[in-house]
Design a protein around this motif. Structure first.
Motif, PDB file in Angstrom:
ATOM      1  N   SER A 289     -20.100   1.387  26.333  1.00 17.70           N
ATOM      2  CA  SER A 289     -20.743   0.994  25.100  1.00 17.70           C
ATOM      3  C   SER A 289     -19.545   0.857  24.135  1.00 17.70           C
ATOM      4  CB  SER A 289     -21.695   1.722  24.322  1.00 17.70           C
ATOM      5  OG  SER A 289     -22.314   1.262  23.111  1.00 17.70           O
ATOM      6  N   SER A 290     -19.643   0.060  23.176  1.00 16.33           N
ATOM      7  CA  SER A 290     -18.595   0.051  21.961  1.00 16.33           C
ATOM      8  C   SER A 290     -19.297   1.008  20.919  1.00 16.33           C
ATOM      9  CB  SER A 290     -18.824  -1.205  21.025  1.00 16.33           C
ATOM     10  OG  SER A 290     -20.112  -1.750  20.509  1.00 16.33           O
TER      11      SER A 290
ATOM     12  N   LYS B 113     -15.354   2.234  27.236  1.00 15.52           N
ATOM     13  CA  LYS B 113     -16.087   3.548  27.382  1.00 15.52           C
ATOM     14  C   LYS B 113     -15.810   4.357  26.150  1.00 15.52           C
ATOM     15  CE  LYS B 113     -16.055   3.333  32.330  1.00 15.52           C
ATOM     16  NZ  LYS B 113     -15.943   4.126  33.680  1.00 15.52           N
ATOM     17  N   VAL B 114     -16.855   5.341  26.262  1.00 17.96           N
ATOM     18  CA  VAL B 114     -16.837   6.189  25.052  1.00 17.96           C
ATOM     19  C   VAL B 114     -17.371   7.759  25.543  1.00 17.96           C
ATOM     20  CG1 VAL B 114     -17.824   6.997  22.664  1.00 17.96           C
ATOM     21  CG2 VAL B 114     -17.637   4.557  23.394  1.00 17.96           C
TER      22      VAL B 114
ATOM     23  N   LYS C 297     -28.955  -6.446  22.015  1.00 19.78           N
ATOM     24  CA  LYS C 297     -28.954  -6.038  20.413  1.00 19.78           C
ATOM     25  C   LYS C 297     -27.929  -4.846  20.283  1.00 19.78           C
ATOM     26  CE  LYS C 297     -32.411  -4.210  18.214  1.00 19.78           C
ATOM     27  NZ  LYS C 297     -33.590  -3.844  17.811  1.00 19.78           N
ATOM     28  N   TYR C 298     -27.924  -4.077  21.179  1.00 26.04           N
ATOM     29  CA  TYR C 298     -26.834  -2.969  20.978  1.00 26.04           C
ATOM     30  C   TYR C 298     -25.610  -3.223  21.719  1.00 26.04           C
ATOM     31  CZ  TYR C 298     -31.320  -0.748  20.013  1.00 26.04           C
ATOM     32  OH  TYR C 298     -32.391  -0.748  19.591  1.00 26.04           O
ATOM     33  N   LYS C 299     -25.613  -3.962  22.864  1.00 26.57           N
ATOM     34  CA  LYS C 299     -24.333  -4.156  23.661  1.00 26.57           C
ATOM     35  C   LYS C 299     -23.525  -5.331  22.910  1.00 26.57           C
ATOM     36  CE  LYS C 299     -23.172  -5.063  28.527  1.00 26.57           C
ATOM     37  NZ  LYS C 299     -23.705  -5.312  29.717  1.00 26.57           N
ATOM     38  N   ASN C 300     -24.070  -6.421  21.941  1.00 23.66           N
ATOM     39  CA  ASN C 300     -23.229  -7.026  21.464  1.00 23.66           C
ATOM     40  C   ASN C 300     -23.275  -6.708  19.924  1.00 23.66           C
ATOM     41  OD1 ASN C 300     -23.133  -8.701  23.599  1.00 23.66           O
ATOM     42  ND2 ASN C 300     -25.028  -9.741  23.159  1.00 23.66           N
TER      43      ASN C 300
END
Length: 218
Positions: free
Chosen positions: A58-59, A162-163, A205-208
């Motif tokens: 994820s970002s 990645k995080v 909505k979270y990925k972008n």
């Protein structure tokens, strides 16, 4: 409505208290599906403290956007029945309400959380402190208010989208539930929550998500 702002000195004290012990104090509880859960018994408490370590795809904006979306909490946080924002101080600070359903005959719990986001300008690492503020509003009849709650989220961005994520939680659920029962299933909630969180982060909505106040690793 009375506010209880977390001062810089208290913030440092909380971080020190939760993270200051030696790493070898932690005992590995579970290691499965890329999620490691460690526990330890804090001094002066009968309830185990937990630390969860995993990697998200994820970002940073996506993760913060999900954590800011309180209405989504019942979809992915273990046994969360209700969540809502109470007050927004800024993009980096707010208060929210969260209710957890319990298994009968144990009473449901709720908690008022002061949420503070900080980002390191050099390495872009995000640290989020979540501190219980039990006196922020009146307790609800039939629900036990959690009065001792400290949590820290740490998100360290890596190349390739990645995080590295670390979640540390210390709480006393209150009421008359024996500590040994709580400690017995201490890993169940965090593991289920993190698994669900990873699935949620795949939603568009979270990925972008792109938050102007969150800086990504270049």
């Amino acid at each position: 409505m009375k506010k209880f702002l977390l001062s810089g000195s208290l913030f440092l004290a909380v971080v020190s208290f939760i993270l200051g012990n030696k790493i070898d104090d932690w005992q590995l509880k579970t290691d499965k599906d890329g999620i490691k859960v460690y526990t330890r018994m804090p001094e002066g408490s009968s309830f185990k403290e937990i630390k969860v370590i995993t990697t998200f795809e994820s970002s940073l904006s996506g993760i913060v956007a999900l954590l800011n979306d309180k209405e989504s909490f019942p979809k992915w946080i273990y046994r969360c029945e209700e969540a809502r924002q109470l007050e927004k101080v800024s993009d980096f600070e707010y208060y929210h309400y969260q209710k957890t359903s319990a298994v009968w005959p144990v009473s449901d719990r709720d908690v008022i959380i002061h949420f503070v986001i900080r980002q390191n300008p050099q390495n872009k690492k995000i640290t989020i402190t979540a501190t219980g503020q039990p006196e922020y509003m009146k307790s609800n009849k039939g629900i036990v208010r959690v009065r001792d709650y400290y949590a820290i989220w740490e998100f360290e961005p890596l190349p390739g989208g990645k995080v590295n994520g670390t979640y540390t939680l210390r709480l006393n659920p209150g009421g008359d539930v024996p500590a040994w029962i709580i400690n017995l299933g201490v890993a169940e909630g965090p593991v289920n929550t993190i698994k669900n969180m990873k699935k949620m982060l795949n939603e568009a909505k979270y990925k972008n998500a792109k938050l102007a106040y969150i800086k990504e690793l270049e």
